[in-house]
Design a protein around this motif. Structure first.
Motif, mmCIF file in Angstrom:
data_model
loop_
_atom_site.group_PDB
_atom_site.id
_atom_site.type_symbol
_atom_site.label_atom_id
_atom_site.label_comp_id
_atom_site.label_asym_id
_atom_site.label_seq_id
_atom_site.Cartn_x
_atom_site.Cartn_y
_atom_site.Cartn_z
ATOM 1 N N ASP A 1 0.813 -1.219 0.000
ATOM 2 C CA ASP A 1 0.000 0.000 0.000
ATOM 3 C C ASP A 1 0.848 1.271 0.000
ATOM 4 O O ASP A 1 0.322 2.369 -0.178
ATOM 5 N N PHE A 2 2.156 1.128 0.220
ATOM 6 C CA PHE A 2 3.058 2.291 0.245
ATOM 7 C C PHE A 2 4.029 2.311 -0.934
ATOM 8 O O PHE A 2 5.031 3.025 -0.890
ATOM 9 N N SER A 3 3.763 1.552 -1.996
ATOM 10 C CA SER A 3 4.721 1.483 -3.101
ATOM 11 C C SER A 3 4.958 2.843 -3.762
ATOM 12 O O SER A 3 6.095 3.172 -4.119
ATOM 13 N N THR A 4 3.929 3.654 -3.903
ATOM 14 C CA THR A 4 4.109 4.983 -4.491
ATOM 15 C C THR A 4 4.936 5.866 -3.559
ATOM 16 O O THR A 4 5.843 6.585 -4.010
ATOM 17 N N LEU A 5 4.665 5.804 -2.269
ATOM 18 C CA LEU A 5 5.439 6.573 -1.299
ATOM 19 C C LEU A 5 6.910 6.165 -1.332
ATOM 20 O O LEU A 5 7.801 7.024 -1.356
ATOM 21 N N VAL A 6 7.181 4.877 -1.365
ATOM 22 C CA VAL A 6 8.567 4.397 -1.402
ATOM 23 C C VAL A 6 9.250 4.860 -2.680
ATOM 24 O O VAL A 6 10.409 5.321 -2.642
ATOM 25 N N THR A 7 8.574 4.797 -3.807
ATOM 26 C CA THR A 7 9.135 5.279 -5.069
ATOM 27 C C THR A 7 9.469 6.768 -4.967
ATOM 28 O O THR A 7 10.539 7.210 -5.399
ATOM 29 N N ALA A 8 8.576 7.538 -4.357
ATOM 30 C CA ALA A 8 8.797 8.975 -4.200
ATOM 31 C C ALA A 8 9.973 9.259 -3.258
ATOM 32 O O ALA A 8 10.793 10.146 -3.521
ATOM 33 N N VAL A 9 10.052 8.519 -2.164
ATOM 34 C CA VAL A 9 11.157 8.698 -1.210
ATOM 35 C C VAL A 9 12.499 8.418 -1.905
ATOM 36 O O VAL A 9 13.474 9.154 -1.720
ATOM 37 N N LYS A 10 12.539 7.384 -2.726
ATOM 38 C CA LYS A 10 13.764 7.064 -3.478
ATOM 39 C C LYS A 10 14.092 8.181 -4.464
ATOM 40 O O LYS A 10 15.237 8.617 -4.562
ATOM 41 N N ALA A 11 13.088 8.655 -5.201
ATOM 42 C CA ALA A 11 13.308 9.703 -6.199
ATOM 43 C C ALA A 11 13.786 11.005 -5.563
ATOM 44 O O ALA A 11 14.555 11.755 -6.161
ATOM 45 N N ALA A 12 13.343 11.264 -4.332
ATOM 46 C CA ALA A 12 13.737 12.488 -3.628
ATOM 47 C C ALA A 12 15.086 12.342 -2.920
ATOM 48 O O ALA A 12 15.614 13.312 -2.378
ATOM 49 N N GLY A 13 15.628 11.126 -2.896
ATOM 50 C CA GLY A 13 16.903 10.904 -2.222
ATOM 51 C C GLY A 13 16.796 10.936 -0.708
ATOM 52 O O GLY A 13 17.743 11.311 -0.017
ATOM 53 N N LEU A 14 15.652 10.539 -0.173
ATOM 54 C CA LEU A 14 15.412 10.607 1.274
ATOM 55 C C LEU A 14 15.542 9.261 1.985
ATOM 56 O O LEU A 14 15.303 9.178 3.193
#
Length: 167
Positions: A40-53
């Motif tokens: 349920d958090f796959s989009t959040l994880v993708t975003a966190v990776k893209a932001a370098g966080l």
């Protein structure tokens, strides 16, 4: 923001950081590990990776993360997520994601019955309302409902929300 709210935010952040530091354990998964293990958090994880966080959110913290689900991201206007994930929009994506993070580990029992503005890692404040409405969720963050609370990580706590918070 008036002086009273600033003092309340600073005092709350200090209290929450010290309480959160005491609540940490050495065993288990960190915030990123927990999010990555939940589809349920796959989009959040993708975003966190893209932001370098990733490294930041795997750090010692403690942090409180108000984590939007995939459905919350899907409710944004069409194309928003794809646009934010582009490398040229990294700063904007980072700003949005860090707006979902509060220093310290804040659990639901610390929120229930209170309403306050809390400083985020991004620098702005979110309104955390644990007073529960007659028709609303028990805890709201701005206009998002907390749908699942107190997912404990080694470096903080995750509260699932049903909307993406925008600074």
């Amino acid at each position: 923001m008036n002086r009273r709210n600033i003092v309340k935010s600073l005092a709350l952040a200090g209290i929450l950081a010290s309480v959160g530091a005491c609540a940490q354990t050495d065993d288990g998964d960190d915030i990123v590990d927990i999010a990555a293990s939940n589809p349920d958090f796959s989009t959040l994880v993708t975003a966190v990776k893209a932001a370098g966080l990733v490294d930041t959110l795997k750090g010692p913290g403690p942090f409180t993360v108000f984590a939007p689900t995939n459905a919350a991201f899907a409710a944004l206007p069409e194309g928003t997520v794809e646009t934010l994930l582009k490398p040229e929009n990294k700063d904007q994506l980072t700003s949005i994601l860090t707006y979902h993070v509060v220093p310290g580990a804040v659990t639901s029992d610390q929120i229930l019955g209170t309403q306050m503005d809390v400083a985020t890692v991004q620098g702005s404040t979110v309104n955390v309302d644990g007073t529960g409405g007659k028709y609303g969720a028990a805890v709201r963050v701005n206009d998002a409902n907390v749908t699942s609370a107190d997912i404990m990580a080694t470096n903080g706590v995750i509260h699932v929300i049903d909307k993406v918070l925008l600074p």
